[in-house]
Design a protein around this motif. Sequence first.
Motif, mmCIF file in Angstrom:
data_model
loop_
_atom_site.group_PDB
_atom_site.id
_atom_site.type_symbol
_atom_site.label_atom_id
_atom_site.label_comp_id
_atom_site.label_asym_id
_atom_site.label_seq_id
_atom_site.Cartn_x
_atom_site.Cartn_y
_atom_site.Cartn_z
ATOM 1 N N GLN A 1 26.207 -42.987 51.944
ATOM 2 C CA GLN A 1 25.612 -42.978 50.613
ATOM 3 C C GLN A 1 27.081 -42.638 49.792
ATOM 4 O OE1 GLN A 1 23.997 -38.992 50.909
ATOM 5 N NE2 GLN A 1 22.003 -39.552 51.237
ATOM 6 N N GLY B 1 27.980 -46.522 49.063
ATOM 7 C CA GLY B 1 27.172 -46.967 48.075
ATOM 8 C C GLY B 1 27.346 -46.393 46.896
ATOM 9 N N LYS B 2 27.458 -45.156 46.408
ATOM 10 C CA LYS B 2 27.865 -44.754 45.119
ATOM 11 C C LYS B 2 29.116 -45.273 44.648
ATOM 12 C CE LYS B 2 25.145 -40.690 45.316
ATOM 13 N NZ LYS B 2 24.939 -39.332 44.566
ATOM 14 N N GLU C 1 30.465 -48.100 45.285
ATOM 15 C CA GLU C 1 29.831 -49.746 45.052
ATOM 16 C C GLU C 1 29.330 -49.886 43.787
ATOM 17 O OE1 GLU C 1 28.142 -51.522 48.534
ATOM 18 O OE2 GLU C 1 29.864 -51.484 49.634
ATOM 19 N N ASP C 2 28.477 -48.779 43.487
ATOM 20 C CA ASP C 2 27.645 -48.929 42.362
ATOM 21 C C ASP C 2 28.657 -48.494 41.077
ATOM 22 O OD1 ASP C 2 25.358 -49.421 43.524
ATOM 23 O OD2 ASP C 2 24.474 -47.070 43.376
ATOM 24 N N MET C 3 29.469 -47.592 41.105
ATOM 25 C CA MET C 3 30.412 -47.205 40.223
ATOM 26 C C MET C 3 31.464 -48.387 39.836
ATOM 27 S SD MET C 3 31.444 -43.153 41.024
ATOM 28 C CE MET C 3 32.357 -43.147 39.887
ATOM 29 N N GLN D 1 30.726 -51.556 40.344
ATOM 30 C CA GLN D 1 29.839 -52.553 39.721
ATOM 31 C C GLN D 1 29.801 -52.359 38.042
ATOM 32 O OE1 GLN D 1 29.244 -55.671 40.868
ATOM 33 N NE2 GLN D 1 28.589 -56.035 38.766
ATOM 34 N N SER D 2 29.581 -50.942 38.004
ATOM 35 C CA SER D 2 29.252 -50.461 36.628
ATOM 36 C C SER D 2 30.521 -50.563 35.988
ATOM 37 C CB SER D 2 28.904 -49.022 36.702
ATOM 38 O OG SER D 2 28.789 -48.364 35.318
ATOM 39 N N THR D 3 31.706 -50.374 36.417
ATOM 40 C CA THR D 3 33.031 -50.578 35.843
ATOM 41 C C THR D 3 33.365 -52.005 35.389
ATOM 42 O OG1 THR D 3 34.027 -48.572 36.902
ATOM 43 C CG2 THR D 3 35.569 -50.079 35.970
ATOM 44 N N ASP E 1 30.945 -54.456 35.022
ATOM 45 C CA ASP E 1 29.846 -54.713 33.938
ATOM 46 C C ASP E 1 30.738 -54.032 32.695
ATOM 47 O OD1 ASP E 1 28.199 -55.793 35.854
ATOM 48 O OD2 ASP E 1 27.003 -54.094 35.806
#
Length: 109
Positions: free
Chosen positions: A14, A17-18, A20-22, A24-26, A28
């Motif tokens: 978890q 995953g979080k 990696e999401d952060m 990717q958001s950065t 973007d």
Amino acid sequence: MSNIQENLKAGESQVQGKAEDMMQSTKDIANAAKNKTADTAQSAKDKTADATQSAKDKTADATQSTKESAQQGKDQSAGFLQQTGEQVKNMAQGAVGNVKSTLGMGDKK
């Protein structure tokens, strides 16, 4: 212990995953900022080019207007000088005629 290890691995998954999401958001957000900066720079470049062309056009128009005014002034001066020359010539001929007449040298018919 296997239950604790499973919970630990699930928690790690978890978190990963979080993360990696952060990430990717950065990425973007960084790409959006880069694109916005590029758009702003292009807009500024276009405005500068337009302003430069406008200044060139105005300068060319002013130059042409000045040339036309100078030519008009030159033409008027030439006409004035020609008229003045004709007037002086006529006055001189009249004076010569008066002198001849006064001296009795006028044309006798």
